[in-house]
Design a protein around this motif. Sequence first.
Motif, PDB file in Angstrom:
ATOM      1  N   VAL A   1      52.257  84.252  26.152  1.00 38.09           N
ATOM      2  CA  VAL A   1      52.317  82.834  26.532  1.00 38.09           C
ATOM      3  C   VAL A   1      53.098  82.046  25.491  1.00 38.09           C
ATOM      4  N   GLU A   2      52.814  82.295  24.226  1.00 37.13           N
ATOM      5  CA  GLU A   2      53.537  81.608  23.161  1.00 37.13           C
ATOM      6  C   GLU A   2      55.033  81.904  23.241  1.00 37.13           C
ATOM      7  N   GLY A   3      55.365  83.167  23.516  1.00 35.79           N
ATOM      8  CA  GLY A   3      56.770  83.528  23.647  1.00 35.79           C
ATOM      9  C   GLY A   3      57.440  82.805  24.794  1.00 35.79           C
ATOM     10  N   GLN A   4      56.736  82.661  25.924  1.00 39.57           N
ATOM     11  CA  GLN A   4      57.279  81.939  27.065  1.00 39.57           C
ATOM     12  C   GLN A   4      57.499  80.463  26.733  1.00 39.57           C
ATOM     13  N   ILE A   5      56.536  79.866  26.039  1.00 42.52           N
ATOM     14  CA  ILE A   5      56.671  78.457  25.657  1.00 42.52           C
ATOM     15  C   ILE A   5      57.866  78.272  24.729  1.00 42.52           C
ATOM     16  N   GLU A   6      57.967  79.142  23.720  1.00 41.19           N
ATOM     17  CA  GLU A   6      59.070  79.029  22.771  1.00 41.19           C
ATOM     18  C   GLU A   6      60.419  79.233  23.463  1.00 41.19           C
ATOM     19  N   GLY A   7      60.484  80.232  24.345  1.00 41.98           N
ATOM     20  CA  GLY A   7      61.731  80.478  25.058  1.00 41.98           C
ATOM     21  C   GLY A   7      62.120  79.329  25.963  1.00 41.98           C
ATOM     22  N   GLY A   8      61.140  78.745  26.661  1.00 40.61           N
ATOM     23  CA  GLY A   8      61.422  77.612  27.526  1.00 40.61           C
ATOM     24  C   GLY A   8      61.921  76.414  26.738  1.00 40.61           C
ATOM     25  N   ILE A   9      61.327  76.180  25.581  1.00 33.45           N
ATOM     26  CA  ILE A   9      61.750  75.059  24.747  1.00 33.45           C
ATOM     27  C   ILE A   9      63.187  75.245  24.274  1.00 33.45           C
ATOM     28  N   VAL A  10      63.527  76.451  23.827  1.00 37.50           N
ATOM     29  CA  VAL A  10      64.889  76.703  23.356  1.00 37.50           C
ATOM     30  C   VAL A  10      65.884  76.526  24.496  1.00 37.50           C
ATOM     31  N   GLN A  11      65.545  77.011  25.677  1.00 36.13           N
ATOM     32  CA  GLN A  11      66.448  76.847  26.822  1.00 36.13           C
ATOM     33  C   GLN A  11      66.637  75.374  27.149  1.00 36.13           C
ATOM     34  N   ALA A  12      65.554  74.610  27.086  1.00 35.51           N
ATOM     35  CA  ALA A  12      65.657  73.183  27.373  1.00 35.51           C
ATOM     36  C   ALA A  12      66.467  72.458  26.308  1.00 35.51           C
ATOM     37  N   LEU A  13      66.346  72.864  25.057  1.00 37.17           N
ATOM     38  CA  LEU A  13      67.147  72.250  23.998  1.00 37.17           C
ATOM     39  C   LEU A  13      68.630  72.487  24.246  1.00 37.17           C
ATOM     40  N   GLY A  14      68.974  73.670  24.742  1.00 36.01           N
ATOM     41  CA  GLY A  14      70.367  73.931  25.078  1.00 36.01           C
ATOM     42  C   GLY A  14      70.862  72.982  26.154  1.00 36.01           C
ATOM     43  N   GLN A  15      70.060  72.810  27.203  1.00 35.12           N
ATOM     44  CA  GLN A  15      70.437  71.908  28.293  1.00 35.12           C
ATOM     45  C   GLN A  15      70.508  70.465  27.808  1.00 35.12           C
ATOM     46  N   GLY A  16      69.573  70.082  26.950  1.00 35.12           N
ATOM     47  CA  GLY A  16      69.489  68.681  26.554  1.00 35.12           C
ATOM     48  C   GLY A  16      70.478  68.261  25.498  1.00 35.12           C
TER      49      GLY A  16
END
Length: 338
Positions: A220-235
């Motif tokens: 779960v932590e890995g999914q959260i971290e990965g989602g955040i990094v992907q969103a930072l790329g988009q943002g």
Amino acid sequence: MARKRGRGMAGGWYGIARTAAVDRAGTWVEIDDGGTVKVVTGVTEIGEGILTVLAQIAAEEIGVRPEDVVLGDNDTARSPEAAHAGATRQTYMLGNSVAMACREAKGRFVQAVAEMWSVDPDSIATGNGYVWAVDTNFRQSMAQAVEQIKKRGVVVVGSANFTAHHTGLDPVDGSGRPWQAYVFGCQVAEVEVDTVTGEVQVLGVWAAHDVGRAVNPRGVEGQIEGGIVQALGQGLMEDYKLAQGHTTTPGFAKYILPTSLDVPHVTSIIVEDRDPIGPLGVKGIGEPAMVPTIPAVMNAIYDAIGVRITSLPASPERILEALAKQRNPTISEIRSHS
């Protein structure tokens, strides 16, 4: 000061599984020779760790070790349909389906062992690869028990189908049930903005997410971290551009992605609000981890430099442009704020 810091917060929610359509997933399970558990379903692993999660679920339900679970061929020409990997549906749909199939198989196994030992089925317990009857001297490895009940003509199998019932939205009043389970989350972001270069550095993200029952907290932590990094790329970085139908950002020299140097420290807070419908209480985390990230970062930028970024990505050029307008607003902008 050239560098200014700010913090921002945002919340979000996400519906699990297919939108406004019935979703389903099927599974076959066999308690096999050697006390292993064979699980066959059309699951697709795309790096999210679903195979580990399903092995954990099957192991807990049957009473064996995760390494004793064998996940079969996921070709749906030879396995039950499981549908796609997406919509944060894998743990919710496949996890529940696997659990239900395991429970059916275990029920048949328990009944066969109870008949073999002439004891009450309710007294049978399993765990860590062993089966025993409570308050008796009956105790065997799962491998021994399976071998013996097979000699009595019993092959222990189970199957199940988990369905999520969704409905479309009424075109007039918007009523309906597009999802049957929801997850919620909130994130706080801290940023540092260089007012000379326009560069935004995300220093940290604190992410609290409701995931239902967390089968694998590290996953779960890995999914959260990965989602955040992907969103930072988009943002902050990714800017796909077209000119006369052709891309002008064909490679990673111009289409910028986050690297390890851009990843902030992420503090994950797992909230386990169990789903009341599914047998496991699981929900999921995947896309939901992305939802609050960008607004939290944009709010942090506003807190740092007092300007709103309303077009993504918040690139250095857009930051500098916004700061320039802040220093020298146009007449229409002055009137709109007067």
